[in-house]
Design a protein around this motif. Structure first.
Motif, short mmCIF file in Angstrom:
data_model
loop_
_atom_site.label_atom_id
_atom_site.label_comp_id
_atom_site.label_asym_id
_atom_site.label_seq_id
_atom_site.Cartn_x
_atom_site.Cartn_y
_atom_site.Cartn_z
N ASP A 39 70.60 -58.33 1.66
CA ASP A 39 70.44 -58.10 3.00
C ASP A 39 72.11 -57.91 3.48
O ASP A 39 72.76 -58.98 3.96
N TRP A 62 67.07 -60.04 -0.15
CA TRP A 62 66.02 -60.32 0.70
C TRP A 62 65.07 -61.34 0.22
O TRP A 62 65.19 -61.40 -1.09
N GLU A 77 67.10 -54.01 8.06
CA GLU A 77 68.47 -53.71 7.36
C GLU A 77 69.33 -53.49 8.56
O GLU A 77 70.67 -53.97 8.23
N ARG A 84 62.61 -51.63 5.00
CA ARG A 84 63.59 -53.12 5.32
C ARG A 84 63.77 -52.63 6.71
O ARG A 84 64.72 -52.23 7.20
#
Lengths: 241, 241
Positions: free
Chosen positions: A20, A111, A210, A207
């Motif tokens: 991340d 993550w 993001e 994701r």
């Protein structure tokens, strides 16, 4: 639709797919902005601006004709350009501080599902990076976050940045397999589209956070990929790991 | 003598230093020799002959002017040459059997101290391969033996075989450190001498059984190295891990 053939190895995009970047770079930039007398409240915007330069640079790299340089060098140039956007002269900032700020990309947190997912996937498949990050960056990041890679491959050992086809094809070649025996795992449709054009299999991982909830910049490339997962543990489920 | 400065990373020779190639290749060659109607009792001599060709090839590689090819390809050529020494025509042997025999080098067992030693050394230092083995070979071997590498570096990603200086220097460059911040760990004095000539630190690991008790072929290169250990766990002790 028939089940796709299983790959012989998995190659992972890293920034955004496994780690991340936005949360980590924002957190670190808040500290550094404060140390240079700037508003730490602009740190998320700073991280986004820094990353925006990266995306533009990667897409333009092949056309630019510039010889390959490691991403650490490009990140540093982009950091200085971003500081100028903030009306800060990087030449007036302590070198050690700038070098440490640039290494924020070496310290990105995974993550929450990444280590568990990779560990399960590794039981059945060799798992390697296929990232634009340079080797030193990716080794430091793996040690920081506990990412259990089998090998650090991608742009630097291929001499070309994604989406240049050489990055995808050289990764398969180094693994001793055909492009169609390798699957890219990525959260980015543009990356997956470039991999598919080279003959790789493709696994999408969603994701949605993001970009901090903002839309991803590559919706134009959306296709039906061989696999589509909500996390790396979900991908492990789908691949029977 | 003052204590040498600690390295920032450790790069390992693999064949002979981390894995016991002779025992593994002998065991596998006994099976394959029997399958092609040859005396399995000659397997240790076969393994030694195969390895002898490798050593000669590596030393001659730079002079040969031959473009870089992965070690799997060279191992296969050497397997065929060794079979001819055994008066066997490799053209009359099943291709799948030859390919599997060649992959014996992907399945080498670690020395008994290797996994424990590497695991301890990894807590303090990035640990990478600096081997003439190609990436696919080293990834398979690491998965076979549980070797916890941070990255697979060395000849193939450098485009040059040890003892060519480019193999050592490119490994340091990919790790983002100076040659003097990297230590080679090897059981071979010739390898360590070449690394030292490039400015690397050097750590010797004694492997008296590598050649089945026969003397090692590189006694001419013996020097006093920065560290000298009897095993990788002993090296971990010496480096405070």
């Amino acid at each position: 639709m028939p089940e796709p053939t299983l790959p012989k190895a998995l190659a992972f995009d890293v920034f955004g797919t496994v780690v991340d970047w936005r949360t980590s770079v924002t957190r670190e930039s808040a500290v550094f902005l404060e140390r240079i007398g700037q508003d730490p409240g602009t740190a998320a915007a700073f991280a986004d601006a820094w990353r925006r330069q990266y995306i533009a640079a990667m897409i333009g790299m092949k056309k630019s004709g510039r010889a390959f340089v490691p991403l650490d060098v490009l990140h540093r140039e982009m950091l200085e350009a971003t500081l100028r956007e903030w009306s800060v002269d990087p030449g007036r900032i302590d070198e050690a501080l700038l070098a440490d700020w640039n290494r924020a990309w070496h310290r990105l947190d995974p993550w929450p599902d990444a280590v568990a997912g990779l560990t399960r996937l590794k039981t059945r498949f060799p798992i390697v990076t296929l990232s634009n990050g340079n080797v030193a960056l990716l080794v430091a990041m793996a040690r920081h976050g506990g990412l259990p890679w089998d090998a650090i491959l991608g742009a630097e050992v291929s001499g070309a940045y994604k989406p240049d086809p050489r990055a995808y094809l050289r990764t398969a070649e180094l693994l001793g397999i055909a492009p169609g025996e390798l699957s890219l795992v990525a959260a980015h449709h543009g990356d997956l589209a470039a991999a598919r054009a080279c003959g790789l299999l493709t696994a999408y991982v969603d994701r949605p956070d993001e970009y901090g909830g903002a839309p991803a910049p590559d919706a134009d490339y959306i296709q039906t990929w061989e696999w589509s997962a909500t996390s790396l543990t979900d991908l492990a489920d789908q691949l029977g790991c």
